[in-house]
Design a protein around this motif. Structure first.
Motif, PDB file in Angstrom:
ATOM      1  N   UNK A 184      24.654  -5.609 -58.911  1.00  0.00           N
ATOM      2  CA  UNK A 184      23.499  -6.782 -58.756  1.00  0.00           C
ATOM      3  C   UNK A 184      22.788  -6.565 -57.404  1.00  0.00           C
ATOM      4  N   UNK A 185      21.532  -6.806 -56.993  1.00  0.00           N
ATOM      5  CA  UNK A 185      21.064  -6.724 -55.777  1.00  0.00           C
ATOM      6  C   UNK A 185      21.669  -7.554 -54.675  1.00  0.00           C
ATOM      7  N   UNK A 186      22.368  -8.740 -55.079  1.00  0.00           N
ATOM      8  CA  UNK A 186      22.864  -9.645 -54.189  1.00  0.00           C
ATOM      9  C   UNK A 186      24.457  -9.744 -53.946  1.00  0.00           C
TER      10      UNK A 186
ATOM     11  N   UNK B 276      18.227 -12.387 -49.348  1.00  0.00           N
ATOM     12  CA  UNK B 276      18.935 -13.071 -50.536  1.00  0.00           C
ATOM     13  C   UNK B 276      18.127 -14.277 -50.978  1.00  0.00           C
TER      14      UNK B 276
END
Lengths: 327, 395
Positions: free
Chosen positions: B20-22, B125
């Motif tokens: 997940x990107x964050x 984020x």
């Protein structure tokens, strides 16, 4: 008899072509401007200074395979991207780009038509765009797309209220709904001066309305990765983006006409003034994107309902009372 | 904030990560949601497990240094330092002054690099993209300095048991001086974009609350703890290297929310820079490696001329050294909190057992407490403010 129709068709062709080109080059300008703000270069390789990048992007998107997932509601799935793109273009029909002028002994009107309810028409037709968002979410038959589209449409609808209310104040000052009349009424003073509150409310609402940063929750990649267009590919996907940018141009144009005096301005030709003002508002869009963090969804809604709408209403009341007393 | 009514709410369990990107690496979170409100977050760690602690038992003390780089890979030199200090404690080695100063410079620059990555990703984020690129531009300069001094940008393995590997070239000091002079201006730049930004405040104030009692009970350390108002810093309270020779402040904030931790880390950036500036100013001349024969290689000239030195060198290279029987613990104030190495020696040339007290691992334990009652969109802010690195969580 035939001449006015031919003239109108030529005007439509010119306006649509220019807008589409402007949309394409807005993506280039966005990359370059934000790149400069973020110590990057932006596109450099495609053509001189990367100037052919938008064309390369278009070719790429057209060449992609046009996927339609199995379980989608096919007609609605196809209509949805058109419904976001076409109303944004249609809104330009009533925009007066410059004053009437004479060329080759003919009076030329640099707008397609001058409706006496021009502003109402723009608001109505841009609201149709929301249906594209809802329909794409519904037709995709994917829960992510549906949730994304519900978010986007809730956002667009709540900010449209604030936007409409802020636009009524200049209408009261001008005493007309025709965009040409409103522009002419600003020959002495731009409405941004007496209506600075309405202008600020309008710009904030316009940013939210077009789903741009800091209100770009539909595209918050750290949170929900993508929004209503998650199932779209190829040219259908591109249409959503063309629609988004055309919408940005439309709201910037409306801001120019309603608050920044349209084509009015000293020295330079009217059309140049008009373009400068539109590009200025577009620049603000990019500037915001490079500067601001993203709001949370509940904060976004409460900003719309609890802050912007009351301010717009109060401003409208005061404007109405002042106009009533002065006249 | 928490609008749970008494209806039987349906709890939805959502998986977040490991891709997940964050989530900053391979962190997997199992999130229980009531609507958009977080009921429970369960971190699932272990995707990056490499068995570092076990590997230590099969390596000589020197051979383990490169593995410490891979723990908190954002500040490798701090990890080197903590490990070397722990081993040196066995012998009570006296480190030359210049080596101590160089260690402080490296450790504080590592803190700067690590905090720059934190501010960059934390802001990204929450949606502030520009801060990310600015902070990485400055981090690049720190990494250039590391490359100049150690030959590596990230996995530097430069601090040795008994000193540092070699003296830094003139070029390094020039780069460092320039950087130190300009750095406060860069921090001003980030603060300009964030500190008084309304949206940034809306997204961080009151989010991820952690009061002083909980911070202590959960065993958190570093900025997480200082952001909850506890005034504790190993650099000042249990000085190692020569931190007692420097003037610096320990920033604390009593509020205990994400914004407080943001302010603490921003001030820490400035303080770290101040320490580097002082160290560069007062850097003494002299050797950078101890001449204690128990851990240090004999000098080259001696090896060519004296048999004992030759034998000693051969012995150190082929077998390593043997610390006395016993155990030792040394903690340092790493960028993310207290990083400690606990080593048990049986008198062999390999540790009998090596345990790493990784700050990120302990700090991650408080994530659930911080996230409960907030919205899902706040979770990315809370992960960001926790500032975890999976390399040291999974080890």
């Amino acid at each position: 008899m035939l001449l006015p129709i031919v003239f109108t068709i030529i005007k439509i062709l010119i306006i649509v072509t220019v807008i589409l080109l402007a949309v394409a080059y807005m993506t280039y300008a966005e990359r370059k401007v934000i790149g400069a703000m973020q110590v990057r270069l932006g596109p450099t390789h495609t053509g001189p200074y990367g100037l052919l990048q938008p064309i390369a992007d278009a070719v790429k998107l057209i060449a992609k395979e046009d996927l339609t997932p199995d379980m989608v509601d096919r007609p609605v799935f196809i209509i949805a991207p058109l419904l976001t793109m076409v109303p944004a273009l249609a809104g330009f029909a009533v925009i007066p780009f410059a004053d009437n002028f004479t060329m080759f002994g003919m009076e030329i009107k640099p707008y397609i038509t001058d409706l006496n309810i021009g502003l109402l028409y723009v608001l109505a037709i841009s609201s149709v765009g929301t249906y594209g968002v809802i329909m794409s979410g519904w037709a995709s038959n994917s829960k992510y797309a549906l949730l994304g589209s519900l978010r986007s449409s809730a956002q667009v609808l709540s900010y449209e209220t604030a936007m409409g209310l802020s636009l009524v104040a200049p209408v009261l000052l001008a005493g007309s709904l025709s965009l040409r009349e409103i522009t002419l009424a600003q020959a002495g003073m731009w409405f941004v001066v007496p209506q600075i509150v309405a202008f600020v409310v309008y710009v904030i609402a316009a940013v939210a309305e077009t789903n741009r940063a800091p209100f770009d929750l539909a595209e918050a990649e750290t949170e929900i990765v993508a929004g209503f267009h998650v199932e779209y590919s190829s040219m259908k996907f591109a249409l959503f983006f063309l629609g988004e940018y055309a919408n940005m141009y439309l709201v910037s144009t409306i801001a120019t006409v309603m608050f920044l005096g349209g084509w009015n301005g000293p020295l330079l030709p009217p059309l140049v003034w008009f373009v400068i003002k539109v590009l200025f508002i577009m620049f603000i869009f990019l500037w915001l994107r490079a500067t601001l963090p993203r709001l949370r969804f509940d904060q976004l809604m409460s900003l719309g309902w609890k802050v912007l709408i009351p301010i717009a209403l109060a401003n409208l009341m005061i404007t109405a009372i002042v106009v009533h007393i002065v006249r | 904030m928490q609008n749970m009514n008494n209806n039987v709410a349906e709890i939805v369990t959502v998986n977040m990560g490991p891709q997940h990107p964050s989530t900053h690496g391979v962190l997997r979170l199992v999130v229980d949601l009531d609507g958009e409100t977080i009921v429970n977050v369960t971190p699932d760690v272990g995707y990056l497990h490499r068995g570092t602690e076990k590997l230590a038992e099969n390596r000589t003390y020197h051979q383990f240094i490169p593995l410490t780089d891979r723990l908190d890979y954002l500040s490798p030199l701090s990890n080197n330092l903590a490990y070397c200090l722990a081993v040196e404690k066995f012998f009570g080695v006296k480190i030359p002054e210049r080596a101590d100063y160089m260690r402080v410079i490296y450790a504080e620059l590592a803190r700067v690099a690590s905090h720059l990555v934190w501010i960059a990703t934390h802001a990204l984020d929450i949606g502030a993209m520009t801060v990310f690129l600015y902070a990485f531009r400055e981090r690049e300069r720190v990494l250039d300095m590391f490359e100049c001094a150690t030959g590596q940008r990230m996995t530097s393995s430069w601090i040795r048991i008994g000193g540092v590997r070699a003296d830094a070239p003139e070029e390094f000091f020039k780069l460092a001086k320039d950087f130190v002079d300009e750095f406060d201006g860069f921090v001003d730049l980030y603060e300009n974009l964030l500190t008084n930004n309304r949206i940034w405040k809306m997204r961080t104030i009151g989010i991820g609350m952690l009061n002083a009692d909980d911070a202590q009970d959960y065993g958190t350390s570093g900025p997480l703890m200082r952001g909850a108002g506890i005034d504790f810093d190993l650099r000042r309270d249990e000085p190692y290297c020569c931190y007692d020779k420097f003037q610096f402040e320990i920033p604390t904030q009593p509020e205990g929310d994400t914004y407080a931790r943001y302010k603490v880390r921003m001030k820490e950036l400035r303080e770290a820079n101040k320490i580097v500036a002082q160290a560069l100013e007062n850097l003494p001349e002299g050797p950078i490696m101890t001449d204690d024969p128990r851990v240090a290689m004999p000098a080259h000239e001696d090896v060519y001329e004296r048999m004992e030195s030759l034998i000693r060198r051969f012995y150190l290279i082929s077998k390593g050294f043997r610390p006395p029987k016993g155990e030792t613990y040394q903690g340092i104030e790493a960028p993310k909190g207290e990083l400690g190495f606990y080593i048990v020696s049986e008198g062999e040339e390999r540790p009998y057992r090596l345990k790493i007290r990784a700050p990120s691992y302990v700090n991650l334990g408080v994530l659930n407490h911080m996230a409960q009652g907030h919205m899902l969109a706040d979770l990315v802010a809370i992960i960001g403010t926790n500032d975890v690195v999976l390399g040291e969580i999974d080890r």
